[in-house]
Each structure stands twice: as C-alpha cells, then as structure tokens.
Design an enzyme around this catalytic site. Structure first.
Site, short mmCIF file in Angstrom:
data_model
loop_
_atom_site.label_atom_id
_atom_site.label_comp_id
_atom_site.label_asym_id
_atom_site.label_seq_id
_atom_site.Cartn_x
_atom_site.Cartn_y
_atom_site.Cartn_z
N HIS A 18 31.98 41.85 45.66
CA HIS A 18 31.44 40.90 46.42
C HIS A 18 32.24 40.80 47.71
O HIS A 18 33.27 40.46 47.52
CB HIS A 18 31.38 39.68 45.54
CG HIS A 18 30.72 39.55 44.43
ND1 HIS A 18 30.89 38.58 43.49
CD2 HIS A 18 29.33 40.42 43.94
CE1 HIS A 18 30.08 39.00 42.20
NE2 HIS A 18 29.30 39.94 42.61
N GLU A 21 35.04 38.31 48.96
CA GLU A 21 35.93 37.84 47.97
C GLU A 21 37.28 38.63 48.25
O GLU A 21 37.45 39.86 47.88
CB GLU A 21 35.46 37.79 46.50
CG GLU A 21 34.25 36.98 46.36
CD GLU A 21 33.90 37.28 45.04
OE1 GLU A 21 34.43 37.72 44.14
OE2 GLU A 21 32.49 36.57 44.81
N HIS A 92 37.99 39.70 41.57
CA HIS A 92 36.92 38.74 42.28
C HIS A 92 37.71 37.42 42.46
O HIS A 92 38.97 37.20 41.84
CB HIS A 92 35.82 38.44 41.03
CG HIS A 92 34.80 39.46 40.95
ND1 HIS A 92 33.72 39.61 41.73
CD2 HIS A 92 34.91 40.55 40.30
CE1 HIS A 92 32.92 40.72 41.24
NE2 HIS A 92 33.51 41.17 40.35
N GLU A 154 38.89 37.14 37.61
CA GLU A 154 38.53 36.10 38.52
C GLU A 154 39.40 35.01 38.73
O GLU A 154 39.89 34.26 38.04
CB GLU A 154 37.01 35.38 37.78
CG GLU A 154 36.58 34.63 38.87
CD GLU A 154 35.44 35.21 39.43
OE1 GLU A 154 35.20 34.88 40.71
OE2 GLU A 154 34.44 35.99 38.93
#
EC number: 3.5.1.114
Length: 290
Positions: A18, A21, A92, A154
């Site tokens: 993404h 990020e 992420h 994450e």
C-alpha cells in the site's frame, strides 16, 4: 519431540504494497543499502495497492496494480508452487493504535507463530499481537500468501503518507529480530514449544449510515477510540452520533476490537474489526538436517 521444517533459504521482506504506508518503504530502502549476509534475503518495493488472485488470464489493458501483482507472483512464487520463496514478511502501517501485529491466514503455521513468540521476547516493551484472518478454503488476497510461509507486520498508529521515527524504529527492530530468528533456525537451533495468544477475526462493524445517502452518521465513541485489543463488552459505548447520542455495542459476547477507525477502511465500510482470543499450543520445531 520437535517438528522438522526445511531450511528457510529464501526470505523476502517487502514494503510499499500500500504505497502510502511509509515505514515499510523506507525500511526496505535501508535494508537494500545495508544488505548483509545470512539467509538469502530479497528486499523489494511492491508499488501496488492490491494483490488479486494470480490465476486467470490478463489483458494488455489491465490496471497497473493487476499487472504488478502478476510480476510479484512470478518473482516471489508462483503461489502454491515449490519455487515460491520460503518466507515473506510484508510491511504495513495502520492509523489505528494497534502496536505491532503479525497478521497471518493460518493459526497453525508453526514457523510464523514461533517468529511471533521470538519477537515478543525480544521486544517486551512493544504491545504485540498475532492476528489470524480465517479464510478457510477461500482464496487469500495478500502478498504474504505467495510464500510457503508468510505474514504481514502491521504497526501503528501512523498517519498514511507520513513516517514517524518511533514507528519506523519498532518495525526495523521487528524485522531484524525476525531475520535473526531465521538465522538461528537455519543454524540448527531447537525452538521449544509453548503457548501463544491468537486473535482470530470474527466480523467487521460498519459505521452507522443514513439510509438514503449512505453517509456515516456517527464516529467511534471517545471511550473506544485508541483502545484496540481492549475487551469490548455488550452495552459498552461503540459510536457517538454527530448529534451527540451514544450508540452501544449490541453483540452477544465480549470481543476484542482492532483496526479501530482505520482511515483506509472508510471506503470498505469498516469502522472496526472484532476478534476472539484463544491460547494456541505450538510444538517445538527445528530445521530438517536430513
């Protein structure tokens, strides 16, 4: 009695799946600049926002994201084949206050669970959880699923399009400890069994919406905001309407909220996700020397 696994000879650390990020983007660049020895580590910037299923035909006019995902599948996979890399770590960020999480599509991948337990021990001051997305027999649409083993790291809270030093540093240490674990494993270290807490995602909850316009009519309640993984009990405050009314959680069982008010999930109609926590027994593991 320990479970044996083949040597993890090919490891991929990926950032930018993404593109906004940024901790993973800058960390991969740093790893490329300071490439070291040990296991063969591929580092790459994915430069795509989606990772669709690699199967099926694709046209020359397909969106860039789909073309790029096919390129990544060829580079790191093919998915489900003996040629796939042994381990993928996909980096992420989240705007939610989730600490450092490992996200995987299996609750019985002993490699991933042992890596998580190693990170917990090496980074005791960082809130850390293992999130299991149970897709059962369905296709998993994630970059890390291309490898024989794989997970996402994450970490947050961090606004998208921004890099915060403390978040970047925690991600950097997590990746370093993960690579250390791989070196220990490949050198013959036996990792003893034990218990790990696993949060299995149960469902998503959307924001309250106007029936006609589908616009949201409430925000996350102040008592819930930034309280990811704090047990949500039935009748606890959940939303606060823009007129000031408190809306309460109507679930029948206590569950653990996470990805609370994640900004990228507004377009997915997700205000937060809910999970059950349970203890998973993991066996001792070692590398297969045969």
């Amino acid at each position: 009695m320990s479970v044996c696994f083949p040597k993890l000879s090919r490891v991929a650390v990926c950032g930018g799946t993404h593109g906004n990020e940024l901790s993973g983007v800058y960390l991969v660049r740093e790893l490329q600049r300071c490439a070291g020895d040990g296991a063969h580590v591929n580092t790459l910037l994915c430069d795509t926002f989606v990772f669709p299923s690699p199967s099926g035909p694709i046209s020359d006019t397909a969106p860039y994201e789909m073309i790029r995902s096919r390129e990544l599948n060829a580079l790191l996979g093919p998915k489900g084949s003996p040629k796939a890399v042994d381990l993928i770590c996909d980096l992420h960020n989240t705007t939610a206050d989730m600490g450092l999480c490992l996200i995987a599509y299996s609750d019985h991948d002993w490699i991933c669970l042992h890596i998580f337990r190693h990170l917990q021990r090496q980074m005791p001051d960082i809130p850390m959880r293992y999130i299991h997305f149970d897709v059962s027999n369905k296709e998993s649409y994630s970059l890390d699923s291309v490898g024989k083993h794989g997970f996402a790291i994450e970490i947050g809270p961090q606004p998208h399009g921004v890099v915060r030093s403390n978040i970047y540093t925690a991600m950097k240490f997590g990746v370093q400890h993960m690579l250390d674990w791989v070196r220990f494993f490949n050198s013959g270290t036996i990792f003893e069994g034990g218990f790990v807490d696993v949060f299995t995602m149960v469902k998503h909850i959307d924001y309250p919406r106007d029936r006609e316009t589908r616009n949201i009519t409430a925000a996350i309640h102040p008592q819930l905001q930034d309280r990811d993984f704090s047990l949500l009990q039935p009748e606890d405050p959940l939303f606060q309407t823009f007129s000031g009314e408190t809306l309460r959680y109507k679930g029948k069982e206590p569950l653990y909220p996470f990805f609370i008010n994640e900004c990228a999930y507004y377009e997915k109609s997700i205000a937060l996700s809910l999970a059950r926590k349970r203890r998973v027994m993991i066996p001792a593991i070692r590398v297969d020397r045969t």
